[in-house]
Design a protein around this motif. Sequence first.
Motif, PDB file in Angstrom:
ATOM      1  N   VAL A   3      -1.311   5.910  18.840  1.00 17.94           N
ATOM      2  CA  VAL A   3      -0.519   5.923  17.609  1.00 17.94           C
ATOM      3  C   VAL A   3      -0.401   7.349  17.079  1.00 17.94           C
ATOM      4  CG1 VAL A   3      -0.479   5.180  15.185  1.00 17.94           C
ATOM      5  CG2 VAL A   3      -1.070   3.537  16.988  1.00 17.94           C
ATOM      6  N   GLU A   4      -1.516   8.060  17.081  1.00 16.03           N
ATOM      7  CA  GLU A   4      -1.534   9.446  16.586  1.00 16.03           C
ATOM      8  C   GLU A   4      -0.612  10.338  17.425  1.00 16.03           C
ATOM      9  OE1 GLU A   4      -4.879  12.946  15.941  1.00 16.03           O
ATOM     10  OE2 GLU A   4      -5.552  10.865  16.153  1.00 16.03           O
ATOM     11  N   ALA A   5      -0.681  10.164  18.750  1.00 18.87           N
ATOM     12  CA  ALA A   5       0.127  10.998  19.652  1.00 18.87           C
ATOM     13  C   ALA A   5       1.624  10.786  19.432  1.00 18.87           C
ATOM     14  CB  ALA A   5      -0.236  10.688  21.104  1.00 18.87           C
ATOM     15  N   TRP A   6       2.003   9.540  19.130  1.00 20.45           N
ATOM     16  CA  TRP A   6       3.417   9.229  18.939  1.00 20.45           C
ATOM     17  C   TRP A   6       3.843   9.341  17.474  1.00 20.45           C
ATOM     18  CZ3 TRP A   6       7.196   8.947  22.442  1.00 20.45           C
ATOM     19  CH2 TRP A   6       6.811   8.869  23.790  1.00 20.45           C
TER      20      TRP A   6
ATOM     21  N   GLN B 250      12.352   2.275  12.316  1.00 19.17           N
ATOM     22  CA  GLN B 250      10.954   2.708  12.286  1.00 19.17           C
ATOM     23  C   GLN B 250      10.669   3.687  13.417  1.00 19.17           C
ATOM     24  OE1 GLN B 250       8.985  -1.352  12.015  1.00 19.17           O
ATOM     25  NE2 GLN B 250       7.736  -0.164  10.616  1.00 19.17           N
ATOM     26  N   THR B 251       9.718   4.575  13.194  1.00 15.90           N
ATOM     27  CA  THR B 251       9.324   5.512  14.243  1.00 15.90           C
ATOM     28  C   THR B 251       8.489   4.766  15.283  1.00 15.90           C
ATOM     29  OG1 THR B 251       7.231   6.143  13.211  1.00 15.90           O
ATOM     30  CG2 THR B 251       9.217   7.379  12.553  1.00 15.90           C
ATOM     31  N   ILE B 252       8.387   5.359  16.473  1.00 13.39           N
ATOM     32  CA  ILE B 252       7.546   4.773  17.521  1.00 13.39           C
ATOM     33  C   ILE B 252       6.098   4.704  17.045  1.00 13.39           C
ATOM     34  CG2 ILE B 252       6.619   5.138  19.841  1.00 13.39           C
ATOM     35  CD1 ILE B 252       9.484   4.112  19.871  1.00 13.39           C
ATOM     36  N   GLY B 253       5.649   5.736  16.339  1.00 11.99           N
ATOM     37  CA  GLY B 253       4.275   5.735  15.828  1.00 11.99           C
ATOM     38  C   GLY B 253       4.016   4.543  14.914  1.00 11.99           C
ATOM     39  N   GLU B 254       4.953   4.270  14.007  1.00 15.28           N
ATOM     40  CA  GLU B 254       4.803   3.132  13.091  1.00 15.28           C
ATOM     41  C   GLU B 254       4.804   1.813  13.850  1.00 15.28           C
ATOM     42  OE1 GLU B 254       7.048   5.049   9.164  1.00 15.28           O
ATOM     43  OE2 GLU B 254       8.229   4.033  10.700  1.00 15.28           O
ATOM     44  N   LEU B 255       5.713   1.699  14.808  1.00 11.22           N
ATOM     45  CA  LEU B 255       5.806   0.469  15.591  1.00 11.22           C
ATOM     46  C   LEU B 255       4.546   0.250  16.438  1.00 11.22           C
ATOM     47  CD1 LEU B 255       9.515   0.901  16.661  1.00 11.22           C
ATOM     48  CD2 LEU B 255       8.646  -0.992  15.269  1.00 11.22           C
ATOM     49  N   LEU B 256       4.030   1.326  17.016  1.00 12.69           N
ATOM     50  CA  LEU B 256       2.813   1.215  17.827  1.00 12.69           C
ATOM     51  C   LEU B 256       1.609   0.820  16.972  1.00 12.69           C
ATOM     52  CD1 LEU B 256       3.175   4.220  20.290  1.00 12.69           C
ATOM     53  CD2 LEU B 256       3.078   1.799  20.914  1.00 12.69           C
TER      54      LEU B 256
ATOM     55  N   GLU C  80       4.800  -8.837  15.727  1.00 12.24           N
ATOM     56  CA  GLU C  80       5.457  -8.679  14.437  1.00 12.24           C
ATOM     57  C   GLU C  80       6.973  -8.655  14.676  1.00 12.24           C
ATOM     58  OE1 GLU C  80       4.861  -8.291  11.262  1.00 12.24           O
ATOM     59  OE2 GLU C  80       2.696  -8.018  11.080  1.00 12.24           O
ATOM     60  N   PRO C  81       7.768  -9.273  13.793  1.00 12.24           N
ATOM     61  CA  PRO C  81       9.225  -9.260  13.968  1.00 12.24           C
ATOM     62  C   PRO C  81       9.805  -7.855  14.116  1.00 12.24           C
ATOM     63  CG  PRO C  81       8.608 -10.860  12.289  1.00 12.24           C
ATOM     64  CD  PRO C  81       7.351 -10.122  12.663  1.00 12.24           C
TER      65      PRO C  81
END
Length: 198
Positions: free
Chosen positions: A88-91, A3-9, A137-138
Amino acid sequence: MTQTIGELLETAADRALPVVRGIGDGQLGGSTPCAEYDVRALLNHLFLVVVNFQALAAREDVDFTQEPDFVADGDWRGRFGDETARLVEAWSVPGVEEGTTGRMGLPARTVGLMVLGDLTVHAWDLARATGGDFAPEPSVLDEVGPGLAAMAPQAREMKVFGEPFPVPEGATAFERLLAVTGRDPGWRPTGVPGAAVG
């Protein structure tokens, strides 16, 4: 697929927001698992992290020595939601995880994992301090666990992490992650302050 950092954040923020929104004004002076911070100071620290890591995503300079009192704003709960959305948007900008960022020239994804770790661990700190519930979240835990373990020796040298806390063999993955940062996963406040909602 990673997953991307944005998705994870985005996933981590969804778990952190209810914790922050559930904190009453009467709880701001309470103790936290971070001995040097009360609830208000930890909220201000987490705000600063969220704001500064927006700038790091954009390859801008940041200053962690100044800690504004974000909580002085009467709508700080709403503002925390706004700032995490900006994070989230920035990442989530295409290419944001490429190259390096920050004064230490760390890989951008590593820097993204740092803020992911802060958002996750400090959400637990605040939940435990104020009687709330929190579990990551896992998918977030799978990324943050190995990431923080790898950063731990340097983080201890920089006094960001304490010495690892001993946990039993049957400890969960999240308990082990907390222990790596120097936290006692069983920490509870000695005197829970009143839960008056402001």
